[in-house]
Design a protein around this motif. Structure first.
Motif, PDB file in Angstrom:
ATOM      1  N   THR A 141       0.831  -1.203   0.000  1.00 37.11           N
ATOM      2  CA  THR A 141       0.000   0.000   0.000  1.00 37.11           C
ATOM      3  C   THR A 141       0.864   1.250   0.000  1.00 37.11           C
ATOM      4  O   THR A 141       0.655   2.176  -0.794  1.00 37.11           O
ATOM      5  N   SER A 142       1.847   1.287   0.894  1.00 39.13           N
ATOM      6  CA  SER A 142       2.747   2.445   0.978  1.00 39.13           C
ATOM      7  C   SER A 142       3.464   2.693  -0.339  1.00 39.13           C
ATOM      8  O   SER A 142       3.553   3.834  -0.806  1.00 39.13           O
ATOM      9  N   GLU A 143       3.982   1.648  -0.936  1.00 38.56           N
ATOM     10  CA  GLU A 143       4.746   1.797  -2.172  1.00 38.56           C
ATOM     11  C   GLU A 143       3.864   2.262  -3.327  1.00 38.56           C
ATOM     12  O   GLU A 143       4.267   3.121  -4.114  1.00 38.56           O
ATOM     13  N   LEU A 144       2.657   1.700  -3.442  1.00 39.53           N
ATOM     14  CA  LEU A 144       1.761   2.108  -4.524  1.00 39.53           C
ATOM     15  C   LEU A 144       1.386   3.581  -4.408  1.00 39.53           C
ATOM     16  O   LEU A 144       1.422   4.322  -5.394  1.00 39.53           O
ATOM     17  N   VAL A 145       1.025   4.014  -3.206  1.00 40.48           N
ATOM     18  CA  VAL A 145       0.621   5.406  -3.014  1.00 40.48           C
ATOM     19  C   VAL A 145       1.823   6.345  -3.143  1.00 40.48           C
ATOM     20  O   VAL A 145       1.734   7.404  -3.783  1.00 40.48           O
ATOM     21  N   THR A 146       2.952   5.955  -2.585  1.00 42.44           N
ATOM     22  CA  THR A 146       4.154   6.781  -2.706  1.00 42.44           C
ATOM     23  C   THR A 146       4.554   6.954  -4.163  1.00 42.44           C
ATOM     24  O   THR A 146       4.913   8.053  -4.598  1.00 42.44           O
ATOM     25  N   ASN A 147       4.486   5.881  -4.950  1.00 42.08           N
ATOM     26  CA  ASN A 147       4.807   5.985  -6.375  1.00 42.08           C
ATOM     27  C   ASN A 147       3.843   6.923  -7.092  1.00 42.08           C
ATOM     28  O   ASN A 147       4.263   7.712  -7.946  1.00 42.08           O
ATOM     29  N   ALA A 148       2.558   6.855  -6.744  1.00 44.70           N
ATOM     30  CA  ALA A 148       1.576   7.754  -7.364  1.00 44.70           C
ATOM     31  C   ALA A 148       1.872   9.211  -7.023  1.00 44.70           C
ATOM     32  O   ALA A 148       1.774  10.088  -7.878  1.00 44.70           O
ATOM     33  N   VAL A 149       2.265   9.451  -5.786  1.00 47.48           N
ATOM     34  CA  VAL A 149       2.560  10.818  -5.353  1.00 47.48           C
ATOM     35  C   VAL A 149       3.868  11.318  -5.972  1.00 47.48           C
ATOM     36  O   VAL A 149       3.935  12.424  -6.507  1.00 47.48           O
ATOM     37  N   ARG A 150       4.918  10.497  -5.913  1.00 45.75           N
ATOM     38  CA  ARG A 150       6.239  10.939  -6.370  1.00 45.75           C
ATOM     39  C   ARG A 150       6.391  10.977  -7.891  1.00 45.75           C
ATOM     40  O   ARG A 150       7.078  11.838  -8.433  1.00 45.75           O
ATOM     41  N   LYS A 172      -3.050   6.472 -15.363  1.00 39.03           N
ATOM     42  CA  LYS A 172      -3.010   5.003 -15.328  1.00 39.03           C
ATOM     43  C   LYS A 172      -3.580   4.518 -14.006  1.00 39.03           C
ATOM     44  O   LYS A 172      -3.703   5.270 -13.040  1.00 39.03           O
ATOM     45  N   THR A 173      -3.913   3.227 -13.969  1.00 37.50           N
ATOM     46  CA  THR A 173      -4.382   2.573 -12.758  1.00 37.50           C
ATOM     47  C   THR A 173      -3.557   1.322 -12.531  1.00 37.50           C
ATOM     48  O   THR A 173      -3.364   0.533 -13.455  1.00 37.50           O
ATOM     49  N   VAL A 174      -3.075   1.162 -11.311  1.00 39.90           N
ATOM     50  CA  VAL A 174      -2.323  -0.029 -10.925  1.00 39.90           C
ATOM     51  C   VAL A 174      -3.224  -0.875 -10.028  1.00 39.90           C
ATOM     52  O   VAL A 174      -3.789  -0.383  -9.042  1.00 39.90           O
ATOM     53  N   LEU A 178      -6.338  -9.524  -0.859  1.00 35.53           N
ATOM     54  CA  LEU A 178      -6.440  -8.079  -0.754  1.00 35.53           C
ATOM     55  C   LEU A 178      -6.171  -7.508  -2.136  1.00 35.53           C
ATOM     56  O   LEU A 178      -5.140  -7.807  -2.747  1.00 35.53           O
ATOM     57  N   CYS A 179      -7.093  -6.699  -2.633  1.00 33.86           N
ATOM     58  CA  CYS A 179      -6.937  -6.057  -3.934  1.00 33.86           C
ATOM     59  C   CYS A 179      -6.826  -4.557  -3.698  1.00 33.86           C
ATOM     60  O   CYS A 179      -7.743  -3.938  -3.164  1.00 33.86           O
ATOM     61  N   ILE A 180      -5.698  -3.996  -4.086  1.00 26.42           N
ATOM     62  CA  ILE A 180      -5.452  -2.570  -3.927  1.00 26.42           C
ATOM     63  C   ILE A 180      -5.378  -1.959  -5.318  1.00 26.42           C
ATOM     64  O   ILE A 180      -4.663  -2.459  -6.193  1.00 26.42           O
ATOM     65  N   THR A 181      -6.125  -0.884  -5.508  1.00 26.55           N
ATOM     66  CA  THR A 181      -6.140  -0.186  -6.784  1.00 26.55           C
ATOM     67  C   THR A 181      -5.788   1.272  -6.539  1.00 26.55           C
ATOM     68  O   THR A 181      -6.406   1.934  -5.708  1.00 26.55           O
ATOM     69  N   VAL A 182      -4.777   1.748  -7.252  1.00 22.89           N
ATOM     70  CA  VAL A 182      -4.347   3.143  -7.138  1.00 22.89           C
ATOM     71  C   VAL A 182      -4.252   3.720  -8.542  1.00 22.89           C
ATOM     72  O   VAL A 182      -3.541   3.178  -9.389  1.00 22.89           O
TER      73      VAL A 182
END
Length: 130
Positions: A47-56, A121-123, A74-78
């Motif tokens: 979760t941290s890495e996906l959101v951090t990548n989206a922000v950075r 994009k969506t991951v 667990l399915c995480i979509t960012v």
């Protein structure tokens, strides 16, 4: 929000990795079977890495969703605002920050897909919990 008998979902747009981790922590529960294993740690790291990548790298988080399917996945979509797909950058030889997140996500998750959207994009990342 419960979408059917086997899927529980939390949505919103966290502006920080910490806020996104709180969503996942709440979804998985603090006293259940996930909290006492490395599974929760892995879920929070992804979760941290996906959101951090989206922000950075992606101009910020456009949407965020965390789903628990059948209490097993667990399915995480960012989604973010960049059309550039993630890529693994080689880590620096002196172990400086950068280049570790995307390989960690791919290693910890069973399925990782990236789809273009009209505005970025969506991951989608799926992490098996049991």
């Amino acid at each position: 929000m419960t979408t059917d008998n086997t899927t529980i979902e939390r949505t919103g747009i966290p502006v920080t990795a910490s806020a996104a981790r709180d969503v996942v922590r709440q979804l998985l529960g603090s006293g259940d079977r996930y909290a006492r294993s490395t599974t929760l740690t892995d879920a929070l790291l992804v979760t941290s890495e996906l959101v951090t990548n989206a922000v950075r790298h992606g101009g910020g988080v456009a949407s965020f969703s965390a789903q628990l399917r059948d209490e097993a996945t667990l399915c995480i979509t960012v989604a973010d605002h960049s059309v550039e797909f993630p890529r693994a950058a080689p880590p620096a030889r002196d172990y400086a920050p950068g280049g570790y997140g995307w390989p960690l996500i791919r290693r910890l998750c069973d399925v990782v897909t990236v789809a273009p959207t009209p505005t970025g994009k969506t991951v989608h990342a799926h992490l098996r919990l049991v």
